[in-house]
Design a protein around this motif. Structure first.
Motif, PDB file in Angstrom:
ATOM      1  N   ASP A  82      43.761  15.454  28.909  1.00  0.00           N
ATOM      2  CA  ASP A  82      42.608  16.356  28.875  1.00  0.00           C
ATOM      3  C   ASP A  82      43.078  17.715  29.396  1.00  0.00           C
ATOM      4  N   LEU A  83      42.851  18.778  28.591  1.00  0.00           N
ATOM      5  CA  LEU A  83      43.315  20.105  29.013  1.00  0.00           C
ATOM      6  C   LEU A  83      42.525  20.558  30.240  1.00  0.00           C
ATOM      7  N   TYR A 113      40.581  23.109  32.663  1.00  0.00           N
ATOM      8  CA  TYR A 113      39.747  24.316  32.625  1.00  0.00           C
ATOM      9  C   TYR A 113      39.688  24.941  31.232  1.00  0.00           C
ATOM     10  N   PHE A 114      39.566  24.112  30.248  1.00  0.00           N
ATOM     11  CA  PHE A 114      39.580  24.638  28.880  1.00  0.00           C
ATOM     12  C   PHE A 114      38.315  25.447  28.577  1.00  0.00           C
ATOM     13  N   LYS A 115      37.223  25.069  29.233  1.00  0.00           N
ATOM     14  CA  LYS A 115      35.962  25.788  29.009  1.00  0.00           C
ATOM     15  C   LYS A 115      36.132  27.274  29.336  1.00  0.00           C
ATOM     16  N   ASN A 157      37.691  29.236  26.483  1.00  0.00           N
ATOM     17  CA  ASN A 157      36.677  29.590  25.473  1.00  0.00           C
ATOM     18  C   ASN A 157      35.781  30.717  25.970  1.00  0.00           C
ATOM     19  N   ASP A 162      40.787  27.492  19.896  1.00  0.00           N
ATOM     20  CA  ASP A 162      41.338  26.701  18.776  1.00  0.00           C
ATOM     21  C   ASP A 162      42.861  26.851  18.694  1.00  0.00           C
ATOM     22  N   ARG A 171      44.045  13.644  18.190  1.00  0.00           N
ATOM     23  CA  ARG A 171      42.999  14.403  18.892  1.00  0.00           C
ATOM     24  C   ARG A 171      41.828  13.465  19.056  1.00  0.00           C
ATOM     25  N   GLY A 231      37.136  17.130  21.159  1.00  0.00           N
ATOM     26  CA  GLY A 231      37.139  18.334  21.989  1.00  0.00           C
ATOM     27  C   GLY A 231      38.535  18.706  22.453  1.00  0.00           C
ATOM     28  N   GLU A 232      38.719  18.772  23.804  1.00  0.00           N
ATOM     29  CA  GLU A 232      40.049  19.129  24.333  1.00  0.00           C
ATOM     30  C   GLU A 232      40.760  17.893  24.886  1.00  0.00           C
ATOM     31  N   LYS A 289      42.661  14.527  37.571  1.00  0.00           N
ATOM     32  CA  LYS A 289      41.770  15.699  37.724  1.00  0.00           C
ATOM     33  C   LYS A 289      41.410  15.864  39.205  1.00  0.00           C
ATOM     34  N   ARG A 342      44.609  18.365  39.080  1.00  0.00           N
ATOM     35  CA  ARG A 342      44.963  18.679  37.678  1.00  0.00           C
ATOM     36  C   ARG A 342      46.457  18.966  37.508  1.00  0.00           C
TER      37      ARG A 342
HETATM   38  N1  LIG Z   1      37.736  26.265  20.911  1.00  0.00           N
HETATM   39  C1  LIG Z   1      37.308  25.000  20.917  1.00  0.00           C
HETATM   40  N2  LIG Z   1      36.713  24.502  22.018  1.00  0.00           N
HETATM   41  C2  LIG Z   1      36.294  23.232  22.030  1.00  0.00           C
HETATM   42  C3  LIG Z   1      36.468  22.412  20.907  1.00  0.00           C
HETATM   43  N3  LIG Z   1      35.969  21.178  21.217  1.00  0.00           N
HETATM   44  C4  LIG Z   1      35.491  21.247  22.491  1.00  0.00           C
HETATM   45  N4  LIG Z   1      35.692  22.490  22.978  1.00  0.00           N
HETATM   46  C5  LIG Z   1      35.324  23.025  24.306  1.00  0.00           C
HETATM   47  O1  LIG Z   1      36.054  22.361  25.326  1.00  0.00           O
HETATM   48  C6  LIG Z   1      35.382  22.631  26.575  1.00  0.00           C
HETATM   49  C7  LIG Z   1      35.488  21.406  27.438  1.00  0.00           C
HETATM   50  O2  LIG Z   1      34.997  21.752  28.700  1.00  0.00           O
HETATM   51  P1  LIG Z   1      34.937  20.758  29.935  1.00  0.00           P
HETATM   52  O3  LIG Z   1      34.599  19.368  29.423  1.00  0.00           O
HETATM   53  O4  LIG Z   1      34.042  21.358  30.961  1.00  0.00           O
HETATM   54  O5  LIG Z   1      36.418  20.649  30.430  1.00  0.00           O
HETATM   55  P2  LIG Z   1      37.368  21.714  31.154  1.00  0.00           P
HETATM   56  O6  LIG Z   1      36.782  23.101  31.189  1.00  0.00           O
HETATM   57  O7  LIG Z   1      38.711  21.573  30.494  1.00  0.00           O
HETATM   58  O8  LIG Z   1      37.406  21.167  32.617  1.00  0.00           O
HETATM   59  P3  LIG Z   1      38.329  20.017  33.201  1.00  0.00           P
HETATM   60  O9  LIG Z   1      38.574  19.018  32.102  1.00  0.00           O
HETATM   61  O10 LIG Z   1      37.517  19.417  34.320  1.00  0.00           O
HETATM   62  O11 LIG Z   1      39.592  20.637  33.680  1.00  0.00           O
HETATM   63  C8  LIG Z   1      33.943  23.021  26.211  1.00  0.00           C
HETATM   64  O12 LIG Z   1      33.785  24.390  26.467  1.00  0.00           O
HETATM   65  C9  LIG Z   1      33.878  22.781  24.694  1.00  0.00           C
HETATM   66  O13 LIG Z   1      33.033  23.720  24.049  1.00  0.00           O
HETATM   67  C10 LIG Z   1      37.106  22.962  19.742  1.00  0.00           C
HETATM   68  O14 LIG Z   1      37.306  22.320  18.693  1.00  0.00           O
HETATM   69  N5  LIG Z   1      37.498  24.263  19.788  1.00  0.00           N
END
Ligand SMILES: Nc1nc2c(ncn2[C@@H]2O[C@H](COP(=O)(O)OP(=O)(O)OP(=O)(O)O)[C@@H](O)[C@H]2O)c(=O)[nH]1
Length: 350
Positions: free
Chosen positions: A224-225, A227-229, A232, A241, A263, A266-267, A337, A341
């Motif tokens: 799981d990536l 802080y991917f949110k 974005n 993406d 995949r 999501g992330e 996590k 992380r």
């Molecule tokens: N750009 C993009 N974003 C995506 C996609 N699928 C999911 N996401 C985003 O991935 C993010 C996942 O956020 P969180 O579940 O809070 O995870 P995180 O920010 O990585 O936090 P931690 O996992 O706790 O480190 C959300 O903002 C989703 O909108 C996609 O296909 N493309």
């Protein structure tokens, strides 16, 4: 994609082809039963009793197959027999003195049916054999009717059946190509080009079953990536993406041919590592984590670094079923996590 993955795709394709052929055969048998019954009644009224009896037999045979085929595991033999019985009935009709020479047009159905119910390779071989026999019988039947055996007449008979066979073969080929493309699309994630969740799930079911039988082991990595949110939120979805695609290409580069990265949604990513124990899986996971951390995505002249948390589960130690293994990998991932992380955990206490 990879040998094991191809095996699973192949077997799921085979069962969908089989289902399609069963459905097709069902309608063909209904049509056959209806038409042969009709012809049987006509020939009965004309006093051509032998042909009428044969046609009635084919009606009953087709009707019986309607019940046999849904219960049969292998329809190949029944399809073969159906075609043979149909062909034999046409041969009897062709060789019967009082019937019209137009009976021969029914032989043109044989390549169409053969290619539809047996597929391209076997269908083509059967078509050519049946047609060659039909041409010879036509010649034998009408050798004393020169008006039917002139060059134009014979060329028409042979050329028409070959054109029809070629046309149906080409249709089958393009249909198979389109079906292949659809199957690939249905099992691939369009953004990263990796296997999708549905496909990996099928692969995991298959691998668990196989490993129970062979007593071999395997591991999975749940990724799981981090802080991917915020990626974005800060840079927009297009950059998000791009990051996901970068993860996909790192996984493709760093893993062995037999490993299957997917995949998961999501992330989240998941990797199947056949024949790999916990220690091996931890080394692979560390390698992926380090490579990702060292492969930033360039955005507006700025390097955006990617980190990931990874949880590991090993079969059969962490679970005997796919569900148990996924839960075990998820527990490790959660632990990674919680511990800050950008790390690999292979021994979470559930
Ligand atoms: N750009 C993009 N974003 C995506 C996609 N699928 C999911 N996401 C985003 O991935 C993010 C996942 O956020 P969180 O579940 O809070 O995870 P995180 O920010 O990585 O936090 P931690 O996992 O706790 O480190 C959300 O903002 C989703 O909108 C996609 O296909 N493309």
């Amino acid at each position: 994609m990879k040998e094991r993955s191809e095996q699973v795709q192949h077997s799921s394709r085979r069962s969908s082809i089989e289902a399609q052929r069963r459905a097709l055969l069902h309608w063909l048998l209904l049509l056959t039963a209806a038409f042969t019954l009709g012809f049987s009644l006509v020939n009965l009224s004309r006093g051509i009793l032998f042909v009428a009896a044969i046609e009635l037999f084919v009606t009953v045979f087709a009707f019986a197959l309607l019940f046999v085929i849904p219960r049969s595991r292998n329809i190949q033999v029944w399809s073969f027999l159906y075609l043979l019985v149909l062909f034999s009935m046409l041969v009897v009709a062709l060789l019967t003195p009082n019937l019209s020479d137009k009976v021969f047009v029914w032989f043109y159905l044989i390549p169409v049916l053969a290619l539809f119910i047996h597929g391209r390779t076997l269908g083509l071989a059967l078509s050519l054999v049946y047609l060659a026999v039909a041409w010879l019988l036509y010649y034998y039947r009408y050798y004393d009717a020169p008006e039917l055996l002139d060059v134009v007449g014979l060329t028409n008979v042979v050329a028409c059946s070959l054109v029809l066979t070629g046309g149906v073969y080409a249709y089958e080929y393009s249909r198979e190509q389109a079906e292949d493309r659809l199957h690939r699309m249905a099992s691939t994630d369009s953004l990263t080009g990796l296997a999708n969740r549905k496909h990996l799930r099928e692969l995991l079911d298959y691998t668990v079953e196989e490993c129970h039988r062979t007593k071999a082991g395997f591991s999975i990595l749940g990724m799981d990536l981090d802080y991917f949110k915020s990626v974005n939120d800060r840079y927009g979805h297009d950059v998000g993406d791009q990051v996901l695609q970068q993860v996909g290409s790192v996984l493709e580069q760093r893993l062995r041919q037999a490993d299957v990265p997917a995949r998961w949604g999501g992330e989240e990513f998941m990797v199947l590592l056949p024949g790999t124990d916990r220690e091996g899986a931890s080394r692979v996971a560390e390698n992926v984590r380090e490579t990702l951390a060292a492969s930033p995505v360039r955005v507006n002249g700025e390097d955006l670094s990617i980190t990931t948390s990874i949880g590991i589960a090993e079969f059969p130690e962490d679970g005997n079923t796919v569900r148990e293994l996924l839960i075990a990998a998820d527990n490790c991932l959660y632990e990674a996590k919680c511990r800050g992380r950008d790390r690999v955990v292979n021994d979470a206490v559930s």
